[in-house]
Scaffold this motif. Structure first.
Motif, PDB file in Angstrom:
ATOM      1  N   VAL A  27       0.869  -1.193   0.000  1.00  0.00           N
ATOM      2  CA  VAL A  27       0.000   0.000   0.000  1.00  0.00           C
ATOM      3  C   VAL A  27       0.901   1.238   0.000  1.00  0.00           C
ATOM      4  O   VAL A  27       0.597   2.245  -0.620  1.00  0.00           O
ATOM      5  CB  VAL A  27      -0.954  -0.031   1.221  1.00  0.00           C
ATOM      6  CG1 VAL A  27      -1.471   1.353   1.564  1.00  0.00           C
ATOM      7  CG2 VAL A  27      -2.109  -0.998   0.964  1.00  0.00           C
ATOM      8  N   HIS A  28       2.036   1.123   0.689  1.00  0.00           N
ATOM      9  CA  HIS A  28       3.068   2.164   0.648  1.00  0.00           C
ATOM     10  C   HIS A  28       4.263   1.629  -0.143  1.00  0.00           C
ATOM     11  O   HIS A  28       4.674   0.483   0.040  1.00  0.00           O
ATOM     12  CB  HIS A  28       3.475   2.562   2.067  1.00  0.00           C
ATOM     13  CG  HIS A  28       2.357   3.225   2.814  1.00  0.00           C
ATOM     14  ND1 HIS A  28       1.919   2.815   4.047  1.00  0.00           N
ATOM     15  CD2 HIS A  28       1.568   4.266   2.446  1.00  0.00           C
ATOM     16  CE1 HIS A  28       0.908   3.590   4.418  1.00  0.00           C
ATOM     17  NE2 HIS A  28       0.674   4.473   3.466  1.00  0.00           N
ATOM     18  N   GLY A  29       4.820   2.485  -1.009  1.00  0.00           N
ATOM     19  CA  GLY A  29       5.816   2.031  -1.978  1.00  0.00           C
ATOM     20  C   GLY A  29       7.201   1.776  -1.427  1.00  0.00           C
ATOM     21  O   GLY A  29       8.074   1.284  -2.155  1.00  0.00           O
ATOM     22  N   ASP A  30       7.453   2.109  -0.147  1.00  0.00           N
ATOM     23  CA  ASP A  30       8.804   1.935   0.411  1.00  0.00           C
ATOM     24  C   ASP A  30       8.811   0.926   1.556  1.00  0.00           C
ATOM     25  O   ASP A  30       9.621   1.016   2.471  1.00  0.00           O
ATOM     26  CB  ASP A  30       9.376   3.291   0.880  1.00  0.00           C
ATOM     27  CG  ASP A  30       8.538   3.929   1.973  1.00  0.00           C
ATOM     28  OD1 ASP A  30       7.392   3.481   2.211  1.00  0.00           O
ATOM     29  OD2 ASP A  30       9.025   4.894   2.606  1.00  0.00           O
ATOM     30  N   GLU A  31       7.888  -0.054   1.497  1.00  0.00           N
ATOM     31  CA  GLU A  31       7.796  -1.078   2.550  1.00  0.00           C
ATOM     32  C   GLU A  31       7.993  -2.451   1.896  1.00  0.00           C
ATOM     33  O   GLU A  31       7.041  -3.118   1.514  1.00  0.00           O
ATOM     34  CB  GLU A  31       6.438  -0.952   3.252  1.00  0.00           C
ATOM     35  CG  GLU A  31       6.268   0.431   3.865  1.00  0.00           C
ATOM     36  CD  GLU A  31       4.898   0.679   4.475  1.00  0.00           C
ATOM     37  OE1 GLU A  31       4.689   1.808   4.967  1.00  0.00           O
ATOM     38  OE2 GLU A  31       4.052  -0.223   4.454  1.00  0.00           O
ATOM     39  N   TYR A  32       9.271  -2.857   1.800  1.00  0.00           N
ATOM     40  CA  TYR A  32       9.625  -3.927   0.863  1.00  0.00           C
ATOM     41  C   TYR A  32       9.434  -5.345   1.381  1.00  0.00           C
ATOM     42  O   TYR A  32       9.058  -6.234   0.629  1.00  0.00           O
ATOM     43  CB  TYR A  32      11.068  -3.729   0.394  1.00  0.00           C
ATOM     44  CG  TYR A  32      11.268  -2.351  -0.198  1.00  0.00           C
ATOM     45  CD1 TYR A  32      10.638  -2.008  -1.392  1.00  0.00           C
ATOM     46  CD2 TYR A  32      12.031  -1.391   0.447  1.00  0.00           C
ATOM     47  CE1 TYR A  32      10.777  -0.741  -1.934  1.00  0.00           C
ATOM     48  CE2 TYR A  32      12.179  -0.117  -0.091  1.00  0.00           C
ATOM     49  CZ  TYR A  32      11.548   0.210  -1.274  1.00  0.00           C
ATOM     50  OH  TYR A  32      11.664   1.457  -1.796  1.00  0.00           O
ATOM     51  N   ARG A  74       8.951   5.399  -2.838  1.00  0.00           N
ATOM     52  CA  ARG A  74       8.476   6.294  -1.777  1.00  0.00           C
ATOM     53  C   ARG A  74       7.146   5.804  -1.219  1.00  0.00           C
ATOM     54  O   ARG A  74       6.477   4.963  -1.784  1.00  0.00           O
ATOM     55  CB  ARG A  74       8.301   7.710  -2.344  1.00  0.00           C
ATOM     56  CG  ARG A  74       9.607   8.358  -2.760  1.00  0.00           C
ATOM     57  CD  ARG A  74       9.539   9.874  -2.640  1.00  0.00           C
ATOM     58  NE  ARG A  74       8.552  10.463  -3.540  1.00  0.00           N
ATOM     59  CZ  ARG A  74       8.861  11.100  -4.664  1.00  0.00           C
ATOM     60  NH1 ARG A  74      10.113  11.244  -5.029  1.00  0.00           N
ATOM     61  NH2 ARG A  74       7.911  11.635  -5.408  1.00  0.00           N
ATOM     62  N   ARG A  75       6.762   6.396  -0.091  1.00  0.00           N
ATOM     63  CA  ARG A  75       5.490   6.039   0.552  1.00  0.00           C
ATOM     64  C   ARG A  75       4.300   6.303  -0.389  1.00  0.00           C
ATOM     65  O   ARG A  75       3.386   5.496  -0.493  1.00  0.00           O
ATOM     66  CB  ARG A  75       5.353   6.878   1.828  1.00  0.00           C
ATOM     67  CG  ARG A  75       4.070   6.641   2.607  1.00  0.00           C
ATOM     68  CD  ARG A  75       4.093   7.481   3.893  1.00  0.00           C
ATOM     69  NE  ARG A  75       2.838   7.387   4.621  1.00  0.00           N
ATOM     70  CZ  ARG A  75       2.557   6.441   5.529  1.00  0.00           C
ATOM     71  NH1 ARG A  75       3.453   5.524   5.812  1.00  0.00           N
ATOM     72  NH2 ARG A  75       1.404   6.426   6.156  1.00  0.00           N
ATOM     73  N   CYS A  76       4.339   7.460  -1.080  1.00  0.00           N
ATOM     74  CA  CYS A  76       3.188   7.908  -1.876  1.00  0.00           C
ATOM     75  C   CYS A  76       3.482   7.822  -3.369  1.00  0.00           C
ATOM     76  O   CYS A  76       4.633   7.842  -3.796  1.00  0.00           O
ATOM     77  CB  CYS A  76       2.827   9.343  -1.518  1.00  0.00           C
ATOM     78  SG  CYS A  76       2.437   9.535   0.232  1.00  0.00           S
ATOM     79  N   LEU A 116      -0.392  -5.827   4.910  1.00  0.00           N
ATOM     80  CA  LEU A 116       0.959  -5.885   5.478  1.00  0.00           C
ATOM     81  C   LEU A 116       1.730  -4.586   5.247  1.00  0.00           C
ATOM     82  O   LEU A 116       1.807  -4.092   4.118  1.00  0.00           O
ATOM     83  CB  LEU A 116       1.744  -7.035   4.849  1.00  0.00           C
ATOM     84  CG  LEU A 116       1.134  -8.438   4.941  1.00  0.00           C
ATOM     85  CD1 LEU A 116       2.022  -9.434   4.207  1.00  0.00           C
ATOM     86  CD2 LEU A 116       0.966  -8.868   6.384  1.00  0.00           C
ATOM     87  N   HIS A 117       2.335  -4.082   6.318  1.00  0.00           N
ATOM     88  CA  HIS A 117       3.108  -2.831   6.253  1.00  0.00           C
ATOM     89  C   HIS A 117       4.424  -2.968   7.014  1.00  0.00           C
ATOM     90  O   HIS A 117       4.626  -3.920   7.768  1.00  0.00           O
ATOM     91  CB  HIS A 117       2.325  -1.685   6.915  1.00  0.00           C
ATOM     92  CG  HIS A 117       1.123  -1.253   6.165  1.00  0.00           C
ATOM     93  ND1 HIS A 117       1.076  -0.089   5.451  1.00  0.00           N
ATOM     94  CD2 HIS A 117      -0.089  -1.846   6.015  1.00  0.00           C
ATOM     95  CE1 HIS A 117      -0.115   0.029   4.889  1.00  0.00           C
ATOM     96  NE2 HIS A 117      -0.847  -1.019   5.210  1.00  0.00           N
ATOM     97  N   THR A 118       5.280  -1.941   6.833  1.00  0.00           N
ATOM     98  CA  THR A 118       6.435  -1.735   7.716  1.00  0.00           C
ATOM     99  C   THR A 118       6.511  -0.235   8.014  1.00  0.00           C
ATOM    100  O   THR A 118       5.664   0.526   7.548  1.00  0.00           O
ATOM    101  CB  THR A 118       7.771  -2.159   7.070  1.00  0.00           C
ATOM    102  OG1 THR A 118       8.155  -1.147   6.119  1.00  0.00           O
ATOM    103  CG2 THR A 118       7.681  -3.501   6.372  1.00  0.00           C
ATOM    104  N   GLY A 119       7.518   0.166   8.735  1.00  0.00           N
ATOM    105  CA  GLY A 119       7.683   1.586   9.028  1.00  0.00           C
ATOM    106  C   GLY A 119       8.201   2.397   7.844  1.00  0.00           C
ATOM    107  O   GLY A 119       8.343   3.613   7.952  1.00  0.00           O
TER     108      GLY A 119
END
Ligand SMILES: [Zn+2]
Length: 314
Positions: A27-32, A74-76, A116-119
């Protein structure tokens, strides 16, 4: 016929009756790490058609929801919008709005949902499964069970009032849902570059949830009893607003992720490059540090840390 979604999507099972479980990452582009974990799951099911055929129910996997943000690292996405503030989106809107609309459609047609996410690049999050304190007690109880079944050390129930999230869509559609957070920043990069195996905690967690819901014949095995904290405050669960940095500068944290701190404990020091004078940031409550900035530079207003504590106190 509905148009194809603006992200790769993989479906397995569906031959035998059972629940429809949706799992998404990116969902966020920098959470690999979550993206790699879901990709690993896709590979696992593609390599074993017998396993896929044996599923009681349907497993839908989306390894990278937000390809626009992923391509930027990036996140967005390229329109600058945060997908986790844009749901349910619009099929005729900007790229993030279209992705939000397509993801929302998938969530609405699921029986259970795991996001699923990360910081991300600059924050690190204690491994946790989170859920909203749903007003419907039956759904809330199912969400607590989903969170427990992922088998991370910490479960966090927070305000049902936050808007624009994938979980906001699930809440409004009465689809039991959890989100997962797993480190981020430098911690994540070191694991991601080594590659992800089937034994990875995130892969295991997704399979644990599927077992808990009965998609596999094999029974769920519980190894750990996670700690649960629930917080009914209206803004709880909003990680980007806690302990905002009073200045831009060099950043040094003075606590560890997962540490229990007292109210007033020293959390971090910031040194603006122009003054060289160190500013201290202290905890505004006692509890467990579950989110911590993990980057040597901070901008004024950025969140430094989130401290979880039960509310109301019992
Ligand atoms: Zn995220």
């Amino acid at each position: 016929m509905s148009e194809s979604p603006p992200f790769p999507l993989f479906r397995f099972g569906g031959n035998k009756p059972g629940p429809r479980l949706l799992i998404s990452a990116g969902v966020h582009g920098d959470e690999y790490l979550p993206m790699l974990a879901v990709q690993k799951l896709v590979q696992h099911f593609e390599e074993s058609p017998a396993l896929s055929d044996s599923l009681a129910g349907t497993l839908t996997l989306i390894p990278v929801v937000n390809e626009s943000a992923f391509s930027l690292g990036r996140r967005c996405g390229e329109d600058g919008k945060d997908l986790a503030r844009t749901c349910p989106g619009s099929p005729k809107g900007t790229i993030t709005e279209r992705v939000a609309a397509a993801l929302s459609r998938e969530i609405k047609s699921a029986d259970f949902y795991v996001d699923l996410h990360t910081g991300g690049t600059e924050l690190s999050v204690f491994p946790l499964a989170g859920y909203v304190l749903h007003p419907d007690q039956t759904i809330l109880e199912k969400q607590r069970e989903l969170a427990r079944s992922f088998q991370l050390p910490f479960c966090w129930g927070t305000s049902a009032g936050l808007k624009g999230r994938s979980l906001s869509v699930a809440r409004d559609e009465n689809v039991p849902a959890i989100y997962v957070e797993y480190f981020g920043a430098h911690r994540e990069l070191s694991e991601a570059t080594r590659g992800i195996s089937l034994d990875h905690t995130l892969v295991h967690g997704c399979l644990n949830v599927a077992r808990h819901l009965g998609l596999f014949a094999e029974e769920e095995s519980t190894r750990i009893a996670p700690e649960f904290i629930e917080d009914t405050r209206p803004d709880s669960g909003h990680m980007q607003v806690c302990h905002p940095a009073p200045a831009t500068g060099f950043f040094r944290s003075r606590v560890e992720l997962g540490q229990e701190v007292g109210n007033g404990a020293l959390l971090a020091q910031i040194t603006p490059p122009e003054s060289g004078e160190t500013i201290e940031v202290r905890a505004n409550r006692a509890g467990k540090v579950i989110v911590l900035r993990d980057y040597p530079r901070i901008k004024q207003g950025d969140a430094i840390a989130v401290i979880a504590d039960p509310f109301p106190q019992v």
